[in-house]
Every structure is written in structure tokens, then in C-alpha cells.
Write an enzyme that holds these catalytic residues in place. Structure first.
Site, PDB file in Angstrom:
ATOM      1  N   ILE A 153       3.932   2.797  -5.052  1.00 37.55           N
ATOM      2  CA  ILE A 153       3.433   2.066  -6.248  1.00 37.55           C
ATOM      3  C   ILE A 153       2.230   1.282  -6.090  1.00 37.55           C
ATOM      4  CG2 ILE A 153       4.465   0.012  -7.716  1.00 37.55           C
ATOM      5  CD1 ILE A 153       7.306   0.649  -6.956  1.00 37.55           C
TER       6      ILE A 153
ATOM      7  N   SER B  34      11.037  10.401  -5.339  1.00 38.05           N
ATOM      8  CA  SER B  34      10.067   9.444  -5.667  1.00 38.05           C
ATOM      9  C   SER B  34      10.640   7.980  -5.355  1.00 38.05           C
ATOM     10  CB  SER B  34      10.301   9.668  -7.361  1.00 38.05           C
ATOM     11  OG  SER B  34      11.311   9.027  -7.758  1.00 38.05           O
TER      12      SER B  34
ATOM     13  N   SER C 133       0.862  -1.262  -0.056  1.00 41.76           N
ATOM     14  CA  SER C 133      -0.094   0.048  -0.103  1.00 41.76           C
ATOM     15  C   SER C 133       0.972   1.169   0.058  1.00 41.76           C
ATOM     16  CB  SER C 133      -0.795   0.224   0.924  1.00 41.76           C
ATOM     17  OG  SER C 133      -0.272  -0.008   2.337  1.00 41.76           O
TER      18      SER C 133
ATOM     19  N   CYS D 293      11.934  -0.261 -12.950  1.00 40.27           N
ATOM     20  CA  CYS D 293      11.517   0.843 -13.690  1.00 40.27           C
ATOM     21  C   CYS D 293      12.471   1.318 -14.990  1.00 40.27           C
ATOM     22  CB  CYS D 293      11.223   2.353 -12.720  1.00 40.27           C
ATOM     23  SG  CYS D 293      12.696   2.717 -11.936  1.00 40.27           S
TER      24      CYS D 293
ATOM     25  N   GLY E 291      10.912   5.533  -2.472  1.00 42.05           N
ATOM     26  CA  GLY E 291      10.476   5.051  -1.433  1.00 42.05           C
ATOM     27  C   GLY E 291      11.096   4.115  -0.446  1.00 42.05           C
TER      28      GLY E 291
ATOM     29  N   ARG F 145      14.559   2.035  -2.249  1.00 43.02           N
ATOM     30  CA  ARG F 145      15.658   2.044  -1.779  1.00 43.02           C
ATOM     31  C   ARG F 145      16.258   0.795  -1.128  1.00 43.02           C
ATOM     32  NH1 ARG F 145      17.056   7.462  -0.999  1.00 43.02           N
ATOM     33  NH2 ARG F 145      15.358   8.951  -1.376  1.00 43.02           N
TER      34      ARG F 145
END
EC number: 1.2.1.10
Length: 311
Positions: free
Chosen positions: A14, A159, A11, A128, A161, A165
Site C-alpha cells: 500500500i 493482494s 513501505s 478498501c 499482504g 491479514r
């Protein structure tokens, strides 16, 4: 065709962005959002929208009455978490679209190999950077052999989160492998940069390929066709400038790793920009937008193929 019920595990940024996109899908029905933080904005937003939620993770989700009707599960957690999730969901015969770099199942890049792997029970959305750059490498390798492909993905630090990371190492490994196995490069390398600039910068991707000599016009046309194909479901995906070509020789600053250090041919440089659609996140977060858009396209195509096959 009746809509197919789907659930999203995760949640965070993404998962929530994917939820907002799924609500607009003509073939998917957003049934459940699964998280582990009861205070997350994603779960709160889902509840306001009348979507079933749980903060008990996958363990609680499998006990919910909605679980039985869910046909596709998106996993937007982390690589480590997905390895456990994949085992449980496989035992329960759920189709899985994995947005982490875990790569339990085969890589899928919609414009390159979606129809070939759509029947797999678990498909991986690479990263990504992979979604942005593998199509370009595939376009070039469709014209001439690519001996080496190197990509640099630069994204806004804001961007990225906790999940992004935590997956930095997996990002570089997974993206490099996808450049080879899906993009067609003999050797791939991936680099990611988290740029702390303010205001935040839009995602930028650089693709550099060393390939056999070929018609530059043909290569450029193949790249432009691929960019147009990706832009059909990621409208903010575009070339930042014209494709650059130069001859590659053994005296060039960039050298191929062994054993092909003496290779000479054509160096192709492609510069991309990915602007997000801002369904949930700011427009600069194109890195997240391209992942959720590609995952949505993958699941929608899977439902189409199931209908074709009479499943």
C-alpha cells in the site's frame, strides 16, 4: 500553489503504491518513505527515485532533517502500529491520513464527507471495502432510509499482504461502523473474502440494502451518479451489472436482525468491480488501488482547503 511535502509510513504494497501515485500529484511532493525492513522493495524503489528513506520506522523519521518540512503523513502500516504513531504525530502537529483500520480519527470517504472532516488532524480511510461500498449506501440513503446494509468484499489472496491479514478483524468492525456513520445505514455488516483463485480475480464488492419503499429509477440514478464520482479518481471502479430491486417481506430468506425483523420494503442489490490502475501492483489489486487513490484525493483536497482558508 507550492507543493506540500508528504511522507508515507509503511513501505509495503500500500505504501509503495501510494508513493507512485503521489509522484504524479500536482499538489503533493513525495518527500520521505519510512519503513522497518531495509530489504523492502518499496525502500529500494524510493532510493532509486531519489526520495529520502529510512528503515528505522517513525522513531528515526522524527529525527531526520526532512521531518520538519513534511506537512502530511500517510500511515500505511497496521491498526496496532497506528495507535502509537497517532499519539506521536499529534504531539508534533502533523496532519495524518490513516490508511489502517485503527479509526483514531473520523472516517473519511471522499465522495461522501471529505469536506466535512478535512480540518481534522487525523482522518481515517476506513478500509478498501469501505471505500468501495460506503458511497453506494450513502447514495441509497440519500433517497430513502436504509435500515440494514450488508457488504461482501472479495479480493485476490495475492493482494492481501501481512498488514491486510493482520487487520481482518478490524476490517469487519471498521467497515460496518462506516456503513452506519458515513453511509447512513441504521445497521451495517461487513464480510471480507480472500479468494485464492488463480489467476487472481479482480476485486468484487456486493452491497445489499434493505430500505423503505421508494422510486427505483431515482435510486438507480443516485447510484450511477455516485459510481461516476468515485471513478473520477479510481478509473477502474464500475458497476458489474445493473442494480437489482426486489420486494422484501418477512418470508424472504434474508431477515433483518432484531428489533426490526418484521420490516418490509425494498431490497437493493449492487454489484461492483474495482480494477487497479497498476501503478505498482497488478490490476487485480483493486482493493489496494482504491485505498491509495482515496487517500491521495483526501490529502490533495486538504491542501486545497488550506489554501482557500489562507493557512
Amino acid at each position: 500553489m507550492d507543493k506540500v511535502k508528504v511522507a508515507i509510513i509503511g513501505s509495503g504494497n500500500i505504501g509503495t503504491d501510494l508513493m507512485m501515485k503521489t509522484l504524479c500529484s500536482p499538489s503533493l511532493d513525495m518527500a520521505v518513505l519510512v519503513g522497518v525492513d531495509p530489504r523492502s522493495d518499496g525502500l529500494a524503489r524510493a532510493e532509486r527515485l531519489g526520495i529520502a528513506t529510512t528503515s528505522g520506522g517513525l522513531d528515526h523519521f522524527v529525527t531526520m532533517p526532512e521531518f520538519e518540512d513534511v506537512a502530511v503523513v500517510f500511515d500505511a502500516t497496521s491498526a496496532a502500529a497506528h495507535e502509537r504513531h497517532a499519539t506521536i504525530l499529534a504531539q508534533l502537529n502533523k496532519q495524518v491520513v490513516d490508511l489502517t483500520p485503527a479509526a483514531v480519527g473520523p472516517y473519511v470517504v471522499p465522495t461522501v464527507n471529505l469536506d466535512r472532516v478535512a480540518g481534522e488532524p487525523n482522518v481515517n480511510m476506513v478500509t478498501c471495502g469501505g471505500q468501495a461500498t460506503v458511497p453506494i449506501v450513502a447514495a441509497i440513503s440519500g433517497v430513502t432510509p436504509v435500515h440494514y446494509a450488508e457488504i461482501v468484499a472479495s479480493i485476490a489472496s495475492r493482494s492481501a499482504g501481512p498488514g491486510t491479514r493482520a487487520n481482518i478483524d478490524e476490517f469487519t468492525e471498521t467497515t460496518a461502523l462506516a456503513l452506519e456513520s458515513v453511509g447512513g445505514a441504521a445497521q451495517g455488516k461487513a464480510i471480507i473474502i480472500l479468494n485464492p483463485a488463480e489467476p487472481p480475480l479482480i476485486m468484487r464488492d456486493t452491497v445489499l440494502c434493505l430500505c423503505d419503499d421508494a422510486d427505483e429509477t431515482e435510486i438507480e440514478a443516485a447510484i450511477e451518479r455516485m459510481v461516476a464520482s468515485v471513478a473520477e479518481f479510481v478509473p477502474g471502479y464500475r458497476l458489474k451489472q445493473k442494480v437489482r430491486f426486489q420486494r422484501y417481506t418477512r418470508n424472504s430468506p434474508l431477515r433483518l436482525p432484531e428489533p426490526e425483523a418484521d420490516f418490509t420494503g425494498l431490497q437493493v442489490s449492487v454489484f461492483l468491480e474495482v480494477e487497479g490502475a497498476a501503478h505498482y501492483l497488478p490490476a487485480y489489486a483493486g482493493n489496494l488501488d482504491i485505498m491509495t487513490s482515496a487517500a491521495l484525493r483526501t490529502a490533495e483536497r486538504m491542501t486545497e482547503l488550506d489554501a482557500i482558508r489562507g493557512k
